[in-house]
Design a protein around this motif. Structure first.
Motif, PDB file in Angstrom:
ATOM      1  N   ARG A 215     -25.711 -44.598  23.870  1.00 25.95           N
ATOM      2  CA  ARG A 215     -24.623 -43.603  23.891  1.00 25.95           C
ATOM      3  C   ARG A 215     -24.430 -43.053  25.300  1.00 25.95           C
ATOM      4  N   LEU A 218     -22.658 -45.611  27.452  1.00 22.25           N
ATOM      5  CA  LEU A 218     -21.240 -45.690  27.119  1.00 22.25           C
ATOM      6  C   LEU A 218     -20.471 -44.541  27.755  1.00 22.25           C
ATOM      7  N   ARG A 219     -21.016 -43.327  27.626  1.00 21.11           N
ATOM      8  CA  ARG A 219     -20.314 -42.150  28.132  1.00 21.11           C
ATOM      9  C   ARG A 219     -20.242 -42.130  29.655  1.00 21.11           C
ATOM     10  N   ILE A 229     -13.769 -43.199  24.581  1.00 23.76           N
ATOM     11  CA  ILE A 229     -15.209 -43.094  24.320  1.00 23.76           C
ATOM     12  C   ILE A 229     -15.432 -42.670  22.877  1.00 23.76           C
ATOM     13  N   ASP A 230     -14.629 -41.707  22.414  1.00 24.10           N
ATOM     14  CA  ASP A 230     -14.752 -41.235  21.028  1.00 24.10           C
ATOM     15  C   ASP A 230     -14.442 -42.348  20.028  1.00 24.10           C
ATOM     16  N   GLU A 233     -17.650 -44.952  20.290  1.00 32.12           N
ATOM     17  CA  GLU A 233     -18.993 -44.483  19.938  1.00 32.12           C
ATOM     18  C   GLU A 233     -19.393 -44.801  18.499  1.00 32.12           C
ATOM     19  N   LEU A 236     -20.805 -48.323  18.160  1.00 33.28           N
ATOM     20  CA  LEU A 236     -21.828 -48.717  19.112  1.00 33.28           C
ATOM     21  C   LEU A 236     -22.950 -49.542  18.493  1.00 33.28           C
TER      22      LEU A 236
END
Length: 431
Positions: A215, A218-219, A229-230, A233, A236
């Motif tokens: 996470r 990714l961010r 991103i939202d 996620e 993922l």
């Protein structure tokens, strides 16, 4: 003593003998399974898994045996029944391995899972000692492959029946090692086995504490706007599992997945766990590029602006090594070796020859490519059966290593057995 008729001395003696039979018989069965798992036994490859499960159940039986006579007589029938029901989860998955047809298929499935899991386990050994039993594969009535994590609640996986008590259902949160369910139908179609590499990816994320690092990557490193991103996620876990399977099995996994997605109804893709099919395949394609593997031609379908996100996400997730894995990169641990030789290996299978590969993922990937490229020759040359035999010829003799820290394993499983008995006993006392 019960609330019914008073118990005579003869009845007390019979009850004592009955309880003794229940406990002794169960303990003898557990001992038989442990013996079968010892070196040179028929289940030696499952030694760490069987020993772990046996310790949990045996620990609960030991607690039951230590109860005062009257309490043990009253509680034993129900508690032993609950423990048998929980043990049956393992018993059925091990028993089917004595049937030659399924024994061969499951042995190959186990070895594929081990080939993907073990390099990561060894890389993480310094940070996470005391683990890890490998995933156990089994044939399931579930329509698609799935993973159930170590320590998860496996109540839904238990066989339904009148013997299952409320206490037994509440005590099903003690899965001592990870498992991978495979549809029974897949045992007749070897290319479907590559999905085991995907499910093993889920266990790698769970067992080695990669969920939060993924996470964070990714961010902080994907370079996507916050709103995207939202979107990514929730995907993922499945994205990471696809990346693991792609690294392990190369283009064979990507093409097999593409066929599976094409055959799946459109409505089945509408889930929050997975990216849309095209984007999912672009993730796999990006993983192939990152690993320097052969990349199949461009994907069918209309180009979408979101397509460019897949390479950015994959690079963010696996572009550099993981601190949790001793700094190693995922591609260096599980990446398919000599992936450029797969085409030749698949051609050899289609002409009745061995692949000349020395790795199980490579043999299975070559077999899948043989089917994808020449399904008729695949059948004529019995590629599925021959690839299974070749893969099994590569498996070394002896049990799989679980951990050098045996005391930690024993303490962990003993504590689980004690907790399991405590939960069952509390429910039995209330009933």
């Amino acid at each position: 003593m019960t609330d019914g008729l008073p118990e005579t001395a003869d009845a007390h003696a019979r009850r004592e003998a009955e309880v003794r039979h229940l406990l002794n018989g169960f303990e003898e069965e557990l001992a038989d399974w442990a013996e079968a798992a010892r070196a040179r036994g028929p289940l030696e490859k499952h030694q760490s898994q069987i020993e772990s499960a046996v310790r949990v159940i045996a620990g609960a039986l030991e607690q039951l045996r230590s109860l005062p006579d009257a309490e043990r007589h009253r509680k034993a029938p129900e508690l032993v029944l609950d423990l048998h029901h929980l043990w049956d989860f393992f018993r059925t998955k091990l028993t089917v391995r004595h049937i030659p047809r399924y024994q061969r298929f499951l042995a190959v499935a186990d070895e594929l899972a081990w080939s993907v899991y073990d390099p990561v386990r060894r890389a993480a050994a310094m940070a996470r000692p005391g683990l890890r039993e490998p995933p156990l594969t089994f044939l399931s009535r579930h329509p698609v492959p799935f993973a159930a994590a170590r320590g998860s609640d496996f109540e839904e996986l238990l066989t339904s029946g009148k013997q299952r008590t409320l206490a037994g259902r509440r005590a099903s949160g003690y899965l001592p090692f990870p498992v991978i369910g495979i549809p029974w139908s897949a045992s007749h179609h070897l290319p479907a086995l590559l999905a085991v590499a995907h499910e093993t990816g889920h266990h790698i994320e769970d067992d080695f504490g990669l969920a939060e690092p993924l996470r964070t990557r990714l961010r902080e490193h994907a370079g996507l706007p916050a709103e995207r991103i939202d979107v990514w996620e929730p995907w993922l876990g499945e994205v990471f599992a696809d990346v693991c399977a792609t690294l392990a099995c190369g283009e064979a996994y990507v093409r097999t997945l593409a066929d599976a997605l094409a055959a799946t109804p459109v409505t089945a893709h509408a889930t929050g766990d997975y990216p849309p099919p095209r984007l999912r395949l672009l993730v796999c394609r990006a993983a192939l590029i990152t690993a320097g593997a052969h990349v199949p031609p461009d994907l069918p379908g209309a180009i979408d602006p979101d397509d460019e996100e897949a390479p950015a996400v994959v690079n963010a997730l696996i572009g550099v090594g993981f601190r949790e894995l001793g700094g190693a990169s995922l591609a260096s641990l599980i990446g398919l070796r000599n992936s450029t030789q797969l085409t030749e290996a698949s051609r050899r299978l289609c002409t009745g020859l061995r692949t000349k590969r020395n790795d199980v993922p490579g043999v299975l990937a070559a077999a899948a490519l043989a089917f994808l490229d020449a399904p008729d020759a695949y059948d004529v040359q019995a590629v599925g059966m021959r690839a299974q035999n070749e893969a099994l010829s590569l498996v070394p003799k002896g049990p799989r290593a679980a951990s050098a820290t045996e005391k930690l394993l024993v303490a962990r499983d003993s504590a689980a057995g004690l907790a399991l008995f405590g939960l069952l006993d509390a429910d039995a006392s209330e009933s």
